[in-house]
Design a protein around this motif. Structure first.
Motif, PDB file in Angstrom:
ATOM      1  N   SER A 184       0.854  -1.190   0.000  1.00  0.00           N
ATOM      2  CA  SER A 184       0.000   0.000   0.000  1.00  0.00           C
ATOM      3  C   SER A 184       0.884   1.233   0.000  1.00  0.00           C
ATOM      4  O   SER A 184       2.024   1.206   0.483  1.00  0.00           O
ATOM      5  N   ALA A 185       0.324   2.343  -0.540  1.00  0.00           N
ATOM      6  CA  ALA A 185       1.065   3.619  -0.601  1.00  0.00           C
ATOM      7  C   ALA A 185       2.386   3.376  -1.333  1.00  0.00           C
ATOM      8  O   ALA A 185       2.386   2.886  -2.456  1.00  0.00           O
ATOM      9  N   ALA A 186       3.529   3.710  -0.689  1.00  0.00           N
ATOM     10  CA  ALA A 186       4.834   3.470  -1.313  1.00  0.00           C
ATOM     11  C   ALA A 186       5.508   2.238  -0.748  1.00  0.00           C
ATOM     12  O   ALA A 186       6.684   1.980  -1.022  1.00  0.00           O
ATOM     13  N   TYR A 187       4.771   1.464   0.057  1.00  0.00           N
ATOM     14  CA  TYR A 187       5.398   0.434   0.872  1.00  0.00           C
ATOM     15  C   TYR A 187       5.104  -0.965   0.355  1.00  0.00           C
ATOM     16  O   TYR A 187       3.949  -1.294   0.015  1.00  0.00           O
ATOM     17  N   ALA A 188       6.165  -1.791   0.340  1.00  0.00           N
ATOM     18  CA  ALA A 188       5.977  -3.214   0.089  1.00  0.00           C
ATOM     19  C   ALA A 188       5.516  -3.876   1.381  1.00  0.00           C
ATOM     20  O   ALA A 188       4.553  -4.658   1.382  1.00  0.00           O
ATOM     21  N   TYR A 189       6.210  -3.543   2.458  1.00  0.00           N
ATOM     22  CA  TYR A 189       5.801  -4.067   3.773  1.00  0.00           C
ATOM     23  C   TYR A 189       6.438  -3.174   4.839  1.00  0.00           C
ATOM     24  O   TYR A 189       7.663  -3.036   4.907  1.00  0.00           O
ATOM     25  N   THR A 190       5.595  -2.563   5.697  1.00  0.00           N
ATOM     26  CA  THR A 190       6.118  -1.645   6.717  1.00  0.00           C
ATOM     27  C   THR A 190       5.330  -1.816   8.014  1.00  0.00           C
ATOM     28  O   THR A 190       4.089  -1.773   7.994  1.00  0.00           O
ATOM     29  N   GLN A 191       6.045  -2.002   9.149  1.00  0.00           N
ATOM     30  CA  GLN A 191       5.463  -2.078  10.490  1.00  0.00           C
ATOM     31  C   GLN A 191       5.935  -0.864  11.299  1.00  0.00           C
ATOM     32  O   GLN A 191       7.139  -0.601  11.366  1.00  0.00           O
ATOM     33  N   ILE A 192       5.003  -0.143  11.878  1.00  0.00           N
ATOM     34  CA  ILE A 192       5.349   1.045  12.668  1.00  0.00           C
ATOM     35  C   ILE A 192       4.653   0.960  14.017  1.00  0.00           C
ATOM     36  O   ILE A 192       3.422   0.836  14.094  1.00  0.00           O
ATOM     37  N   ARG A 193       5.445   1.040  15.106  1.00  0.00           N
ATOM     38  CA  ARG A 193       4.866   1.093  16.449  1.00  0.00           C
ATOM     39  C   ARG A 193       4.278   2.483  16.689  1.00  0.00           C
ATOM     40  O   ARG A 193       4.938   3.498  16.462  1.00  0.00           O
ATOM     41  N   ILE A 194       3.027   2.529  17.196  1.00  0.00           N
ATOM     42  CA  ILE A 194       2.385   3.816  17.473  1.00  0.00           C
ATOM     43  C   ILE A 194       1.943   3.902  18.932  1.00  0.00           C
ATOM     44  O   ILE A 194       1.214   4.837  19.303  1.00  0.00           O
ATOM     45  N   ASP A 195       2.376   2.909  19.801  1.00  0.00           N
ATOM     46  CA  ASP A 195       2.055   2.986  21.225  1.00  0.00           C
ATOM     47  C   ASP A 195       3.240   3.527  22.016  1.00  0.00           C
ATOM     48  O   ASP A 195       3.332   3.360  23.237  1.00  0.00           O
ATOM     49  N   GLN A 196       4.182   4.145  21.301  1.00  0.00           N
ATOM     50  CA  GLN A 196       5.308   4.813  21.922  1.00  0.00           C
ATOM     51  C   GLN A 196       5.674   6.008  21.049  1.00  0.00           C
ATOM     52  O   GLN A 196       5.287   6.084  19.891  1.00  0.00           O
ATOM     53  N   HIS A 197       6.393   6.983  21.605  1.00  0.00           N
ATOM     54  CA  HIS A 197       6.781   8.142  20.815  1.00  0.00           C
ATOM     55  C   HIS A 197       7.615   7.665  19.626  1.00  0.00           C
ATOM     56  O   HIS A 197       8.598   6.941  19.796  1.00  0.00           O
ATOM     57  N   THR A 198       7.236   8.061  18.432  1.00  0.00           N
ATOM     58  CA  THR A 198       7.914   7.586  17.222  1.00  0.00           C
ATOM     59  C   THR A 198       8.048   8.729  16.234  1.00  0.00           C
ATOM     60  O   THR A 198       7.092   9.496  16.017  1.00  0.00           O
ATOM     61  N   ALA A 199       9.238   8.813  15.637  1.00  0.00           N
ATOM     62  CA  ALA A 199       9.486   9.809  14.583  1.00  0.00           C
ATOM     63  C   ALA A 199       9.696   9.084  13.259  1.00  0.00           C
ATOM     64  O   ALA A 199      10.393   8.073  13.200  1.00  0.00           O
ATOM     65  N   LEU A 200       9.092   9.622  12.192  1.00  0.00           N
ATOM     66  CA  LEU A 200       9.272   9.083  10.839  1.00  0.00           C
ATOM     67  C   LEU A 200      10.198  10.017  10.088  1.00  0.00           C
ATOM     68  O   LEU A 200       9.928  11.221   9.966  1.00  0.00           O
ATOM     69  N   PHE A 201      11.344   9.472   9.611  1.00  0.00           N
ATOM     70  CA  PHE A 201      12.267  10.231   8.775  1.00  0.00           C
ATOM     71  C   PHE A 201      12.187   9.676   7.356  1.00  0.00           C
ATOM     72  O   PHE A 201      11.869   8.510   7.129  1.00  0.00           O
ATOM     73  N   GLY A 202      12.524  10.514   6.388  1.00  0.00           N
ATOM     74  CA  GLY A 202      12.583  10.045   5.006  1.00  0.00           C
ATOM     75  C   GLY A 202      12.409  11.187   4.044  1.00  0.00           C
ATOM     76  O   GLY A 202      11.840  12.241   4.363  1.00  0.00           O
ATOM     77  N   GLU A 203      12.906  10.994   2.851  1.00  0.00           N
ATOM     78  CA  GLU A 203      12.795  12.020   1.822  1.00  0.00           C
ATOM     79  C   GLU A 203      11.331  12.239   1.448  1.00  0.00           C
ATOM     80  O   GLU A 203      10.446  11.447   1.789  1.00  0.00           O
ATOM     81  N   ASN A 204      11.105  13.322   0.717  1.00  0.00           N
ATOM     82  CA  ASN A 204       9.752  13.609   0.251  1.00  0.00           C
ATOM     83  C   ASN A 204       9.275  12.509  -0.698  1.00  0.00           C
ATOM     84  O   ASN A 204      10.070  11.825  -1.342  1.00  0.00           O
ATOM     85  N   ASN A 205       7.948  12.379  -0.794  1.00  0.00           N
ATOM     86  CA  ASN A 205       7.296  11.401  -1.682  1.00  0.00           C
ATOM     87  C   ASN A 205       7.473   9.963  -1.212  1.00  0.00           C
ATOM     88  O   ASN A 205       7.220   9.025  -1.968  1.00  0.00           O
ATOM     89  N   LEU A 206       7.942   9.756   0.049  1.00  0.00           N
ATOM     90  CA  LEU A 206       7.978   8.401   0.592  1.00  0.00           C
ATOM     91  C   LEU A 206       6.687   8.065   1.335  1.00  0.00           C
ATOM     92  O   LEU A 206       6.514   6.946   1.788  1.00  0.00           O
TER      93      LEU A 206
END
Length: 998
Positions: free
Chosen positions: A21-43
């Motif tokens: 989905s989106a730009a991802y083949a497979y991505t797991q992100i924890r959201i029950d703790q403080h989390t920062a997403l880094f990455g170039e634009n259009n990711l």
């Protein structure tokens, strides 16, 4: 990281998973703790944050995407539904999973494409287990190759995944109502009903609660409140959502009050008009009675005459049928004999024409034959006809050339040059031939026989043109050599005729010295004749070049005449034999036609006499039939006059004549005139009745009768119905006046109560804001001692309340029209129609014109509304969000959910730490995004994900290759991935060399 909220009543959003989905083949992100997403634009960092709305809101499709999800690009523009649908759910093998926890245990919500792609639908499955049990369905973590990031599950299909999830106890949640009951309602004591409770709303998942929740979601995603309508709309919806009873709703219909006032005003005016129309009613009633009596008399006279006319019509019809039969018989006989007469006359005419045409043909043939004999006589006896025709052709050509020369000087000059050139060539050739014949010397082949000379000439043509005398020995050799050949079928043959060799490429050319001389002499004679002719032609052309236009025109005309005569003479000669044969046949045909013409004339005279007798009998039958028709016409005219009286379009009798028993009377002009006079009187009286009725109708005293006042006429039933209505109206006028006074009194009391509801709306907003500020006063941020929420009501709402205070709403008279117009305009702009309820609701978001913060800094007495920094505003809004959330969520539940912030790197480090502290105090986790890796963010939050660090060379789609999961943490020395317990970097952990360069 443990935030300290692991209680029995904890509701926690744990991790977010994207599969293809989106730009991802497979991505797991924890959201029950403080989390920062880094990455170039259009990711897709922002789109990952926004994907939470798909779980937080009870929607099943992307229609009206802007109002549902408020997805916006970096330019601030809304994404449409189809673009969002194709982005998050590009194909069937696409899934977005949320792992969550409630007091009944862990569970997952799996989103996937719905059944109607054209309707942009998506569906959800809820599964009663942690995500770790589902992971093998979506990604092979332990697969070799692909850089160590795992590989797609090649066998994964939508149907296959749905089947496995159902086997694991999964349930589909398809309709909006079921989603609300299962995901947004707290059921702490019913595990089956509350197994998938995601967000426990305080008063259940009703429409008002969900509207309020939707606004809070948008506020959570716009924590900086950059949209000036975010706070007013959110607070207005929360106020509506907190009302637990229908009686608390601001339900009133100002339009109904205005409409009733207009109706009452119209009713009062109508009663006055009725009282003023009493005289007109008395006149109408009197004329109506007179018309009814006169119509009865006229209907009886019409019925009597109509029946008598019917009897007379039947009598005349029978007589006319008999007369018509006799007339038809006489006309048929006359027509038949007339046809015979016409046929014989046509025969005579046609045969006479044939005789005339045949005679002309004989005359023309004789003329052509005589012309042919005249032409023959112009030539010497015995001259062949073909030579004469050839001579005529040459003459025709000469005249044509002359005409061309006359028409065009360029043609004449060309012909002159052509003639001179031909003359010069022919003179030279004639001179050469004459010299050859005079001074001819013997050729080599002259002494040989014709047979031998011809063989040698065929082998070599030069031998026939070489002059000289052969010796005896040479002559003998030539003879012996030539006898080795024979001539056969136009070519030479080597050897004898049976076994010889055919020399097909060598044609046979005869050589005869005497014949050659004769040919040359004949050719010389022809050249001399041509030279003589060309000299005459040259002289003629030269002469013509000097003559004037009149002479040229005369000669041209003469040439045309001679050419035309020559053509006619040629045609006559060519047709002579055929014309001689044809003229005999045509003369015989002429004699036969003349005899036939005489017989046809005799037959025509006999047919003419018979037709005259039949025509006289037909005239007598016509006269008798015409007399009966005259009588029928008189009756027909009376019938037409009767029909005009009884025609429906203007029937003054109104059908009364149809029910009267008729009495026979005379069908006469006197009776029809008497009837017409009666009808005219009735029509005049009816017009007076209609005129008086129109006058009453234009007074607007009957309901729904305005349009009928302009009708050109009325039926008697319509007039009678209006008469009954008017009679009842005037008989009950006193009662209507009493009812009107009671209605005005009740209307004024209703208006007063509705205005009181408007005043309560202002009080409701003030009370709510006061409660909010009481809770907000417990917080202090940075150098701000106290923060309050201030608001401004719409000026038109304030002005309306002020104007209504001046009006006497409990008087016994209707209010001024300006009051009602103001109420109507206010409802059009500030009320929303609610299809679920009767009545109309006041929209608080419209009267709440603006909401802003005001601040009191530490050590200062006064308040200020000056804009604070973006970070300070975000922290204030976070406090407000927690206050509002507490009013919507169940009081016994603690919800741990991510607080979304984009462009987090724009905050100062101190503000970042404060934001974390405030989020933790209220039970939130910061879920932030930033385009670049920022050490300040990692130091404050500790946990980060660098999207785009790992790409799968084997993925579900070429344009969706980003991978992140528990193994995608760091690179080992040999380039393989090493599994860690956590899937994100921990605060204080040093960065790998590869990541430090990013």
């Amino acid at each position: 990281m443990n935030l300290g909220f692991d209680t029995f009543d904890t509701f926690r959003l744990k991790q977010l998973v994207f599969v293809n989905s989106a730009a991802y083949a497979y991505t797991q992100i924890r959201i029950d703790q403080h989390t920062a997403l880094f990455g170039e634009n259009n990711l897709g960092k922002t789109s990952m944050l926004n994907a939470l709305k798909l779980f937080l809101l009870p929607e099943v499709n992307f229609r009206n995407c802007g109002s549902k999800f408020n997805f916006r690009g970096t330019n601030g523009n809304l994404y449409d539904g189809m673009a969002s649908f194709r982005y998050y759910f590009p194909e069937d093998r696409t899934f977005i999973i949320l792992e969550a926890e409630n007091p009944h245990g862990d569970f997952c919500i799996v989103l996937h494409r719905g059944g109607a792609t054209d309707k942009m639908e998506y569906a959800r499955l809820v599964v009663p287990c942690p995500y770790a049990r589902l992971e093998p369905l979506f990604w092979n973590i332990d697969a070799d190759g692909n850089g160590g990031v795992g590989a797609p599950v090649e066998s994964m299909t939508l149907q296959g995944v749905k089947t496995v999830l159902r086997e694991m106890g999964g349930e589909p949640l398809s309709d909006w109502k079921t989603i609300l009951e299962r995901l947004f309602t707290n059921q702490p004591y019913d595990k089956k009903a509350g197994r998938y409770s995601l967000l426990p709303l305080r008063n259940g998942a009703g429409k008002r609660e969900m509207d309020a929740w939707r606004k809070l979601v948008h506020l959570a995603f716009d924590i900086s409140a950059s949209d000036e309508r975010t706070l007013p709309d959110t607070l207005a919806t929360i106020i509506e959502g907190q009302k637990s009873r229908k009686e608390e709703e601001l339900q009133l219909d100002l339009n109904a009050i205005v409409e009733e006032a207009y109706q009452l005003r119209e009713e009062g005016d109508r009663i006055t008009r009725i009282r003023n129309a009493s005289d007109s009613w008395e006149k109408f009633d009197e004329r109506f009675q007179d018309e009814t009596q006169l119509r009865g008399h006229a209907a009886k006279a019409y019925a009597d005459l109509n029946k008598s006319v019917e009897v007379e019509e039947r009598r005349l019809q029978e007589a006319l049928e008999k007369a018509s039969g006799a007339l038809n018989e006489a006309e048929n006989r006359a027509e038949t004999l007339g046809g015979i007469k016409r046929d014989t006359n046509n025969s005579v005419t046609n045969t006479a024409a044939d005789v005339k045409a045949t005679g002309k043909q004989v005359e023309r043939l004789r003329k052509d034959i005589n012309a042919a004999y005249t032409t023959l006589n112009e030539f010497p006896d015995g001259t062949p006809r073909q030579e004469i025709i050839k001579s005529l052709d040459e003459h025709i050509d000469q005249q044509s050339q002359a005409i061309n020369g006359y028409d065009d000087k360029a043609v004449a000059q060309q012909e002159y040059a052509k003639t001179c050139g031909r003359l010069e060539r022919n003179e030279r050739q004639a001179k050469r031939l004459e010299e050859q014949l005079t001074n001819r010397t013997p050729a080599l082949l002259d002494d040989l026989t014709v047979s031998d000379a011809s063989i040698l000439n065929s082998l070599n043509r030069s031998l026939g043109t070489t002059h000289g005398v052969l010796t005896q020995e040479q002559k003998q050799v030539f003879t012996q050599f030539s006898q080795q050949f024979l001539s056969e079928d136009g070519h030479l043959l080597l050897g004898d005729a049976q076994e010889g060799i055919a020399l097909s490429d060598i044609p046979y050319h005869e050589y005869d010295a005497e014949k050659t001389r004769q040919y040359q002499q004949s050719h010389l004679d022809e050249l001399k004749a041509t030279v003589a002719h060309d000299k005459k032609q040259r002289d003629k052309l030269l002469e013509e070049a000097t003559i004037g236009r009149e002479e040229i025109a005369r000669r041209r005309k003469q040439a045309e005449s001679e050419r035309s005569k020559a053509k006619d003479d040629k045609n006559a000669l060519n047709a002579l034999d055929a014309n001689l044969q044809t003229v005999k046949s045509v003369e015989s045909e002429l004699r036969e036609n003349e005899e036939k013409l005489e017989e046809q004339k005799r037959q025509h005279d006999m047919a003419d006499a018979q037709w005259r007798e039949a025509d006289e009998n037909r005239s007598k039958a016509r006269q008798g039939h015409k007399t009966l028709q005259g009588q029928a016409q008189q009756v027909r005219l009376i019938r037409q006059r009767l029909d005009r009286i009884g025609r429906d379009a203007n029937n003054v009798l109104e059908g009364r004549h149809k029910v009267i028993e008729p009495t026979p009377c005379e069908v006469s002009e006197a009776n029809i005139e008497t009837l017409e006079k009666s009808v005219d009187e009735l029509s005049a009286q009816r017009n007076k009745v209609h005129e008086q009725l129109r006058k009453l109708l234009t007074m607007n005293i009957l309901p729904n009768a305005d349009s009928q006042a302009h009708l050109s006429s009325f039926t008697s039933d319509q007039v009678a119905e209006f008469h009954e209505q008017l009679k009842a109206m005037f008989n009950n006028l006193d009662t209507q006046e009493a009812n009107y006074r009671h209605q005005v009194d009740r209307h004024n009391k209703t208006t007063h109560s509705q205005v009181e509801i408007l005043r309560s709306a202002k009080q409701l907003v003030a009370a709510f804001i006061s409660g909010i500020n009481a809770e907000m006063g417990q917080f202090s941020i940075s150098d701000l001692e106290e923060v309050r929420v201030d608001y401004k009501l719409h000026p038109r709402f304030e002005q309306l309340l002020a104007d209504l205070e001046k009006a006497d709403l409990l008087s016994d008279e209707l209010q001024d029209n300006r009051v009602y117009e103001q109420l109507k305009a206010f409802q059009a702009d500030f009320f929303n129609a609610d299809a679920r309820r009767t009545g109309i609701l006041l929209s608080l978001d419209k009267i709440l014109a603006g909401v802003h913060y005001k601040y009191r800094k530490r050590g200062e007495e006064g308040w200020t509304t000056n804009a604070q920094s973006n970070g300070t505003t975000m922290m204030i809004t976070t406090n407000l969000l927690s206050v509002l959330m507490s009013r919507l969520m169940d009081g016994d539940a603690q919800v741990t959910m991510p607080l979304v912030m984009d462009e987090f790197g724009s905050l100062a480090t101190q503000n970042m730490r404060t934001a974390r502290q405030i989020a933790e105090e209220h039970g939130y986790c910061l879920f932030v995004a930033n385009p670049n890796r920022d050490s300040k963010i990692t130091q404050v939050l500790g946990n980060y994900v660098h999207l785009g660090l790992f790409h799968a060379t084997q993925a579900y789609a070429e344009n969706r290759t980003v991978v992140h999961h528990g193994l995608c943490e760091s690179l080992a020395r040999k380039g393989t991935l090493t599994r860690r317990l956590a899937d994100t970097q921990i605060e204080g952990t040093p960065l790998s060399e590869e990541e430090a360069d990013l």
